[in-house]
Design a protein around this motif. Sequence first.
Motif, PDB file in Angstrom:
ATOM      1  N   MET A 276     104.380  78.481  82.777  1.00  0.00           N
ATOM      2  CA  MET A 276     103.299  79.443  82.989  1.00  0.00           C
ATOM      3  C   MET A 276     102.163  79.210  82.000  1.00  0.00           C
ATOM      4  O   MET A 276     100.981  79.342  82.346  1.00  0.00           O
ATOM      5  N   GLY A 277     102.500  78.851  80.774  1.00  0.00           N
ATOM      6  CA  GLY A 277     101.455  78.513  79.811  1.00  0.00           C
ATOM      7  C   GLY A 277     100.656  77.306  80.246  1.00  0.00           C
ATOM      8  O   GLY A 277      99.422  77.270  80.120  1.00  0.00           O
ATOM      9  N   ALA A 278     101.374  76.303  80.785  1.00  0.00           N
ATOM     10  CA  ALA A 278     100.687  75.103  81.259  1.00  0.00           C
ATOM     11  C   ALA A 278      99.752  75.412  82.426  1.00  0.00           C
ATOM     12  O   ALA A 278      98.675  74.822  82.551  1.00  0.00           O
ATOM     13  N   LEU A 279     100.147  76.360  83.267  1.00  0.00           N
ATOM     14  CA  LEU A 279      99.357  76.680  84.456  1.00  0.00           C
ATOM     15  C   LEU A 279      98.193  77.632  84.172  1.00  0.00           C
ATOM     16  O   LEU A 279      97.088  77.464  84.695  1.00  0.00           O
ATOM     17  N   TYR A 280      98.438  78.651  83.336  1.00  0.00           N
ATOM     18  CA  TYR A 280      97.521  79.772  83.289  1.00  0.00           C
ATOM     19  C   TYR A 280      96.774  79.959  81.966  1.00  0.00           C
ATOM     20  O   TYR A 280      95.833  80.756  81.913  1.00  0.00           O
ATOM     21  N   HIS A 281      97.174  79.290  80.877  1.00  0.00           N
ATOM     22  CA  HIS A 281      96.486  79.539  79.606  1.00  0.00           C
ATOM     23  C   HIS A 281      95.024  79.104  79.716  1.00  0.00           C
ATOM     24  O   HIS A 281      94.723  77.998  80.174  1.00  0.00           O
ATOM     25  N   PRO A 282      94.077  79.967  79.316  1.00  0.00           N
ATOM     26  CA  PRO A 282      92.656  79.644  79.492  1.00  0.00           C
ATOM     27  C   PRO A 282      92.201  78.407  78.713  1.00  0.00           C
ATOM     28  O   PRO A 282      91.248  77.742  79.121  1.00  0.00           O
TER      29      PRO A 282
ATOM     30  N   LYS B 101      94.205  75.747  78.089  1.00  0.00           N
ATOM     31  CA  LYS B 101      94.988  74.605  78.567  1.00  0.00           C
ATOM     32  C   LYS B 101      95.540  73.734  77.419  1.00  0.00           C
ATOM     33  O   LYS B 101      95.378  72.511  77.409  1.00  0.00           O
ATOM     34  N   PRO B 102      96.220  74.347  76.449  1.00  0.00           N
ATOM     35  CA  PRO B 102      96.708  73.539  75.308  1.00  0.00           C
ATOM     36  C   PRO B 102      97.750  72.501  75.707  1.00  0.00           C
ATOM     37  O   PRO B 102      97.801  71.418  75.114  1.00  0.00           O
ATOM     38  N   TYR B 103      98.585  72.810  76.698  1.00  0.00           N
ATOM     39  CA  TYR B 103      99.639  71.864  77.053  1.00  0.00           C
ATOM     40  C   TYR B 103      99.119  70.667  77.841  1.00  0.00           C
ATOM     41  O   TYR B 103      99.851  69.691  78.049  1.00  0.00           O
ATOM     42  N   ALA B 104      97.873  70.725  78.292  1.00  0.00           N
ATOM     43  CA  ALA B 104      97.265  69.581  78.975  1.00  0.00           C
ATOM     44  C   ALA B 104      96.595  68.625  77.995  1.00  0.00           C
ATOM     45  O   ALA B 104      96.195  67.526  78.382  1.00  0.00           O
ATOM     46  N   ASP B 105      96.489  69.019  76.736  1.00  0.00           N
ATOM     47  CA  ASP B 105      95.837  68.179  75.729  1.00  0.00           C
ATOM     48  C   ASP B 105      96.733  66.992  75.383  1.00  0.00           C
ATOM     49  O   ASP B 105      97.926  67.168  75.151  1.00  0.00           O
ATOM     50  N   PRO B 106      96.198  65.771  75.337  1.00  0.00           N
ATOM     51  CA  PRO B 106      97.025  64.593  75.026  1.00  0.00           C
ATOM     52  C   PRO B 106      97.620  64.612  73.628  1.00  0.00           C
ATOM     53  O   PRO B 106      98.564  63.849  73.344  1.00  0.00           O
ATOM     54  N   ARG B 107      97.115  65.466  72.762  1.00  0.00           N
ATOM     55  CA  ARG B 107      97.676  65.550  71.409  1.00  0.00           C
ATOM     56  C   ARG B 107      98.952  66.381  71.356  1.00  0.00           C
ATOM     57  O   ARG B 107      99.616  66.441  70.313  1.00  0.00           O
TER      58      ARG B 107
ATOM     59  N   LEU C 147      95.253  73.107  67.660  1.00  0.00           N
ATOM     60  CA  LEU C 147      94.271  72.156  68.161  1.00  0.00           C
ATOM     61  C   LEU C 147      92.862  72.543  67.734  1.00  0.00           C
ATOM     62  O   LEU C 147      92.054  71.685  67.347  1.00  0.00           O
ATOM     63  N   LEU C 148      92.553  73.838  67.804  1.00  0.00           N
ATOM     64  CA  LEU C 148      91.229  74.301  67.379  1.00  0.00           C
ATOM     65  C   LEU C 148      91.009  74.069  65.891  1.00  0.00           C
ATOM     66  O   LEU C 148      89.854  73.955  65.443  1.00  0.00           O
ATOM     67  N   SER C 149      92.102  73.979  65.126  1.00  0.00           N
ATOM     68  CA  SER C 149      92.000  73.803  63.671  1.00  0.00           C
ATOM     69  C   SER C 149      92.097  72.341  63.251  1.00  0.00           C
ATOM     70  O   SER C 149      92.241  72.049  62.063  1.00  0.00           O
ATOM     71  N   GLY C 150      92.052  71.430  64.217  1.00  0.00           N
ATOM     72  CA  GLY C 150      91.952  70.020  63.883  1.00  0.00           C
ATOM     73  C   GLY C 150      93.237  69.226  63.872  1.00  0.00           C
ATOM     74  O   GLY C 150      93.246  68.082  63.406  1.00  0.00           O
ATOM     75  N   ALA C 151      94.335  69.766  64.370  1.00  0.00           N
ATOM     76  CA  ALA C 151      95.598  69.030  64.379  1.00  0.00           C
ATOM     77  C   ALA C 151      95.477  67.798  65.270  1.00  0.00           C
ATOM     78  O   ALA C 151      94.863  67.835  66.341  1.00  0.00           O
ATOM     79  N   GLU C 152      96.072  66.693  64.810  1.00  0.00           N
ATOM     80  CA  GLU C 152      96.045  65.452  65.576  1.00  0.00           C
ATOM     81  C   GLU C 152      97.273  65.298  66.472  1.00  0.00           C
ATOM     82  O   GLU C 152      97.230  64.551  67.450  1.00  0.00           O
ATOM     83  N   HIS C 153      98.349  65.979  66.122  1.00  0.00           N
ATOM     84  CA  HIS C 153      99.570  65.923  66.943  1.00  0.00           C
ATOM     85  C   HIS C 153     100.314  67.247  66.803  1.00  0.00           C
ATOM     86  O   HIS C 153     100.471  67.768  65.690  1.00  0.00           O
ATOM     87  N   VAL C 154     100.757  67.785  67.932  1.00  0.00           N
ATOM     88  CA  VAL C 154     101.515  69.035  67.922  1.00  0.00           C
ATOM     89  C   VAL C 154     102.769  68.854  68.767  1.00  0.00           C
ATOM     90  O   VAL C 154     102.673  68.510  69.958  1.00  0.00           O
ATOM     91  N   ASP C 155     103.918  69.085  68.174  1.00  0.00           N
ATOM     92  CA  ASP C 155     105.169  69.192  68.927  1.00  0.00           C
ATOM     93  C   ASP C 155     105.394  70.669  69.206  1.00  0.00           C
ATOM     94  O   ASP C 155     105.589  71.463  68.279  1.00  0.00           O
ATOM     95  N   ALA C 156     105.347  71.035  70.488  1.00  0.00           N
ATOM     96  CA  ALA C 156     105.516  72.432  70.901  1.00  0.00           C
ATOM     97  C   ALA C 156     106.891  72.586  71.529  1.00  0.00           C
ATOM     98  O   ALA C 156     107.158  72.027  72.597  1.00  0.00           O
ATOM     99  N   VAL C 157     107.767  73.342  70.891  1.00  0.00           N
ATOM    100  CA  VAL C 157     109.145  73.507  71.354  1.00  0.00           C
ATOM    101  C   VAL C 157     109.319  74.916  71.895  1.00  0.00           C
ATOM    102  O   VAL C 157     109.074  75.906  71.189  1.00  0.00           O
ATOM    103  N   GLU C 158     109.733  75.009  73.142  1.00  0.00           N
ATOM    104  CA  GLU C 158     109.959  76.297  73.805  1.00  0.00           C
ATOM    105  C   GLU C 158     111.249  76.208  74.603  1.00  0.00           C
ATOM    106  O   GLU C 158     111.453  75.275  75.376  1.00  0.00           O
TER     107      GLU C 158
END
Length: 522
Positions: free
Chosen positions: A360-366, A368-374, A341-352
Amino acid sequence: MRAACAGAASAVISGRCRRLTCHPSLTSEARPPLDCSVVTTTARHPITLFWLSFLTLFLELIMVRYLAANIRNLGYFPNLVLLSAFIGMGLGFILHPRISEATSQKVFGGALALLVGLMTLIQAGTALVPGFNGYGNGTFEEVFFTAPGVDSLSGVLVFALAMLMLLTAFAAVSQRTAKWFARFEPLRAYTWDIGGSCAGVASFILLSAVHAPANLWFAALIPLVWLALPDDTLGIRKLLVVPLGVLVALVSYQDARRYLEQPDGMVDVRWSPYQKVEYVEAMDQGILVNGIGHQSMRPEGGLNGKFYHFPYIDRVRRGMPLFNNVLVMGAGSGNDVAMALLSGAEHVDAVEIDPVIASMGALYHPLKPYADPRVNLVVDDARSFMARTPRKYDLIIFALTDSLVRASAMSQLRLENYLFTQESVDRAFELLNPQGSMVFYNSYRRPWVIWKLQMMVHNTTGKYPRLLLRDDESVFWVLSALKGDTEDGPAPPPESATLDVATDDWPFPYLQSRRLPRVYLD
């Protein structure tokens, strides 16, 4: 004689006696006495055998999960727990004829006391699987991604004692099962035994699926023990409430201990379907898996210029367009996603694959990448996702996917093994847009692991991937393969002729060649 045999038959039918051997040549004086020691006055209900079998398998899975989370490196060898349990079960069935009915109930109660001792032992001492303690241990021709440390005599002794206590506990439980097993015809006994075993396994799977905490697993033993002793003539059930309560309290304390030790730092302890996961704010917002440091959630300053950044830096250096669509496989708590996201991506599929780590990433990452609409966060196996997705990507990242547990206690498969096969690399390459890139990075600990990845990429693209970063001290590598690359590729890796590439038919990227590891032979 006929009257005696008829009386014995009547006794057996009424459930008061187990067996009488009658022979016409025996006089009444020489005839053996009835063996009434193994059956009490209660009816012979097969449901008790069901609950005993349920309890045995449920307890076995509890111990596999719990001990792997509390004994260093045991997550790689859960079959050691299974072996101890199986041997204990066998001994229980072999020895049960030597144990009277009254003693059998007391021995059964002793199993719970042993479990209390076992929990106390592993919490008070540091148990170690001997010979597998240190980064990159390749003693047995396999790479183990483990916690650093040094084997100690005390740790080995604690581990050996823990396995012995576990074996004895299962023997004490199984001798009780054997008593009830012998009361029925074999086919009927097996039916109830297998039914109870399957129900116990299914119940534990359900608890794991809903992320139930460990103290709830042990609390579930209380009604199971009660149901397993319906013919309790000695009041054992009431006495067993004490060790069961202590057991639940010990496990609860273990999971809450970090709260007690670090009251000023946020701590979150959860059990995923795969492992014990702990978030510890005081440890640079770190995540521990089975007690071993696994991830840390980095702010923007902790990502720029790090290995996460190298694929994007290389893209700019080559004068190519930015990555718009990105797939991160093994997204974890979100560092790779945040960098995209910091590097300009318009869409990211994050598979975990681990839902607790993702949450925990959604709750605690400083950041907040998983809260981004992209971002589209998907909790799934990466191979499963790649097989279904219709999207094409500019960048596909094989991220830091080194798991600390086996996918199966009976195999060498880790959670990520099928992600690093030839067919997986082929599919990822198919999903790339023209001029898209495929990137691998990790601390692979053994150079031949990265050589195998280079060979897979070459088999797919016709070129070996370019090296973006190499840190020989920790054997950390970043590799990149560009679709349609016109530049000359690197030379073949050394010793490539002696390495076997992992495939879906042989999915072992952490084994150097197609042979049985010595760990199974020694």
